[in-house]
Motif scaffolding. Structure first.
Motif, mmCIF file in Angstrom:
data_model
loop_
_atom_site.group_PDB
_atom_site.id
_atom_site.type_symbol
_atom_site.label_atom_id
_atom_site.label_comp_id
_atom_site.label_asym_id
_atom_site.label_seq_id
_atom_site.Cartn_x
_atom_site.Cartn_y
_atom_site.Cartn_z
ATOM 1 N N MET A 68 -59.495 -24.050 -3.435
ATOM 2 C CA MET A 68 -58.175 -24.158 -2.821
ATOM 3 C C MET A 68 -57.608 -25.563 -2.949
ATOM 4 O O MET A 68 -56.400 -25.750 -3.066
ATOM 5 C CB MET A 68 -58.250 -23.772 -1.339
ATOM 6 C CG MET A 68 -58.327 -22.289 -1.084
ATOM 7 S SD MET A 68 -58.098 -21.905 0.671
ATOM 8 C CE MET A 68 -59.480 -22.779 1.379
ATOM 9 N N GLU A 133 -57.785 -24.437 7.156
ATOM 10 C CA GLU A 133 -57.099 -23.392 6.402
ATOM 11 C C GLU A 133 -55.606 -23.410 6.692
ATOM 12 O O GLU A 133 -54.782 -23.224 5.789
ATOM 13 C CB GLU A 133 -57.695 -22.034 6.772
ATOM 14 C CG GLU A 133 -57.314 -20.912 5.848
ATOM 15 C CD GLU A 133 -57.781 -21.156 4.438
ATOM 16 O OE1 GLU A 133 -57.096 -20.698 3.508
ATOM 17 O OE2 GLU A 133 -58.807 -21.829 4.247
ATOM 18 N N GLY A 137 -52.493 -24.067 4.097
ATOM 19 C CA GLY A 137 -51.336 -23.186 3.976
ATOM 20 C C GLY A 137 -50.018 -23.932 4.120
ATOM 21 O O GLY A 137 -49.047 -23.646 3.408
ATOM 22 N N PHE A 220 -54.122 -18.050 -3.520
ATOM 23 C CA PHE A 220 -54.428 -18.725 -2.267
ATOM 24 C C PHE A 220 -54.893 -17.726 -1.211
ATOM 25 O O PHE A 220 -55.817 -18.008 -0.441
ATOM 26 C CB PHE A 220 -53.208 -19.487 -1.758
ATOM 27 C CG PHE A 220 -53.446 -20.200 -0.465
ATOM 28 C CD1 PHE A 220 -54.080 -21.432 -0.444
ATOM 29 C CD2 PHE A 220 -53.045 -19.645 0.746
ATOM 30 C CE1 PHE A 220 -54.313 -22.093 0.752
ATOM 31 C CE2 PHE A 220 -53.270 -20.298 1.941
ATOM 32 C CZ PHE A 220 -53.912 -21.526 1.943
ATOM 33 N N SER A 224 -58.400 -17.951 0.491
ATOM 34 C CA SER A 224 -58.346 -18.175 1.936
ATOM 35 C C SER A 224 -59.212 -17.164 2.682
ATOM 36 O O SER A 224 -59.946 -17.533 3.605
ATOM 37 C CB SER A 224 -56.899 -18.081 2.420
ATOM 38 O OG SER A 224 -56.822 -18.257 3.816
ATOM 39 N N TYR A 227 -62.782 -18.107 2.244
ATOM 40 C CA TYR A 227 -63.114 -19.310 3.013
ATOM 41 C C TYR A 227 -63.340 -18.969 4.491
ATOM 42 O O TYR A 227 -64.344 -19.381 5.087
ATOM 43 C CB TYR A 227 -62.000 -20.342 2.871
ATOM 44 C CG TYR A 227 -62.248 -21.637 3.586
ATOM 45 C CD1 TYR A 227 -62.933 -22.675 2.964
ATOM 46 C CD2 TYR A 227 -61.808 -21.831 4.891
ATOM 47 C CE1 TYR A 227 -63.170 -23.870 3.632
ATOM 48 C CE2 TYR A 227 -62.044 -23.021 5.564
ATOM 49 C CZ TYR A 227 -62.719 -24.037 4.916
ATOM 50 O OH TYR A 227 -62.961 -25.216 5.589
#
Length: 421
Positions: A68, A133, A137, A220, A224, A227
């Motif tokens: 990411m 996270e 974003g 993403f 995400s 993650y």
């Protein structure tokens, strides 16, 4: 010398047999080399069994995080104007410095949480990863609004730095739980190496993927999800010996329902990770102020004689739907544990009297008309006192047998105390 002799022996063989012998030898040497970087000396005897699952999920989390990072960095550079030459170098530098400065300020402010990093280690660790996270974003959102680069980038950096503080502050207690003996330094070094290797692998893969110009949002979103899932499993795999409030709840509830204290593995596995410390939804309040627990002095005077020999007082406030354990000024660590245990016993009696259908999530509706009020609260409190007198020492003994460390209570009680002459 032994290795050199083996190599000379292999070289003296015919070419076909030489390759057949050399490949397994090289693989074995490579395996030993990798082990020296990723596992502590004496593995597996030098660490607890939970070390392997934790490191597996940690590696996956850092892999997704590294992947990411490529996309978010690319987005930030594009938004700030480096990629398209839309800004002067001086303006770019100032924006970048302000972004980093905002992150450092956020890190300093959050550091004041202090011992909460010890009390609610798993919950804060996962919350920190969620903030990381969220920050990633927000960084990605700068692509949609490049004119808002500075406020968005500052907000993202604050979130990511707060997450970094949480990760750093909870790292040592977690590694300490894995170490057997005086090898915490070795365990820490190998754990960080695993994270760095996984991060580099994720970065390399992401660079390769980014050259094909994939959908930024879809990529993403996939990374995400990986993650967050890996982070949750990473935290969930940690087996701690101490009793914080969440693990204490699990232990006492199991004891009251089955008569047995759960094992370390089961108790940690059933701990609620998503119950964040700042969400005060627990039906048990430890160390509250007097005015929060009692509506009037009469209700206090009615039950106070039952706790003459104790360093605490336990009561139930029917208007708030919570059990309160007030601590006297002489209360020590074991008194706090006993007060918390007694509070859960009283809560168990109250829930049983209301049919056992209530949950802590619906406290306002749960204890309606069937629970004790101020006028008839003495009976369940007296019953709970008898049960605590008969079962608390048994609970402590079973907890010690299962490996729980009772002396190091991390129940995080409030600071209010009852002053007695």
């Amino acid at each position: 010398m032994v290795g050199g002799g083996i190599m000379l022996l292999i070289m003296s063989l015919p070419e076909g047999r030489r390759m057949a012998r050399f490949v397994p030898f090289a693989c074995k040497r490579l395996k030993l080399l990798l082990r020296s970087y990723v596992v502590p000396e004496g593995f597996p005897d030098s660490v607890t069994p939970s070390y392997v699952p934790y490191m597996t999920w940690r590696a996956l989390k850092h892999f997704f995080g590294g992947a990411m990072g490529v996309f978010t960095t690319q987005t930030l550079l594009s938004s700030v104007g480096v990629a398209r030459n839309k800004a002067t170098p001086g303006a770019i530098a100032i924006n970048w410095i302000l972004k980093d400065g905002a992150g450092r300020v956020g890190k300093m402010i959050f550091a004041r949480q202090g011992k909460k990093f010890d009390y609610d280690l798993k919950q804060l660790r996962f919350a920190g990863d969620l903030l990381m996270e969220l920050g990633a974003g927000v960084e990605l959102a700068t692509a949609a609004a490049p004119h808002l680069f500075l406020p968005l980038a500052c907000a993202a950096n604050v979130a990511k730095n707060v997450g970094a503080v949480t990760s750093t502050s909870t790292r040592t207690p977690i590694y300490k739980a894995f170490a057997k003996g005086e090898n915490i330094g070795d365990v820490t070094a190998k754990g960080e190496c695993v994270g760095n290797i996984a991060d580099l692998l994720g970065t390399g893969l992401s660079i390769t993927i980014s050259k094909r110009n994939p959908s930024l949002v879809a990529t993403f979103g996939l990374l995400s999800c990986g993650y967050v899932f890996s982070s949750y499993q990473e935290v969930r795999s940690v087996v701690l010996h101490t009793l914080n409030r969440a693990r204490f709840n699990v232990a006492v509830e199991s004891f009251l329902k089955t008569g047995r204290v759960p094992s370390l593995q089961k108790g940690n596995l059933n701990e609620r990770i998503l119950s964040f410390p700042w969400l005060k939804e627990s039906p048990v309040v430890l160390g509250p102020r007097f005015k929060d627990a009692f509506q009037d002095a009469g209700s206090y005077l009615a039950i106070e004689p039952m706790f003459d020999r104790e360093k605490y007082i336990v009561t139930y406030n029917h208007t708030k739907g919570k059990v309160y354990a007030l601590l006297k000024d002489q209360a020590k660590s074991d008194d706090i544990l006993k007060a918390a245990f007694h509070a859960h016993v009283l809560l168990h009696f109250i829930r049983s009297s209301s049919g056992g259908k209530n949950s802590s999530r619906k406290q306002g509706d749960a204890f309606s008309n069937s629970v004790p009020t101020t006028t008839n609260l003495e009976a369940p409190i007296a019953a709970s006192c008898k049960m605590v007198s008969a079962s608390y020492e048994i609970f402590k003994s079973q907890a010690s047998e299962q490996g729980w460390v009772m002396a190091e209570s991390l129940l995080n009680p409030g600071r209010a105390r009852l002053c007695h002459r």
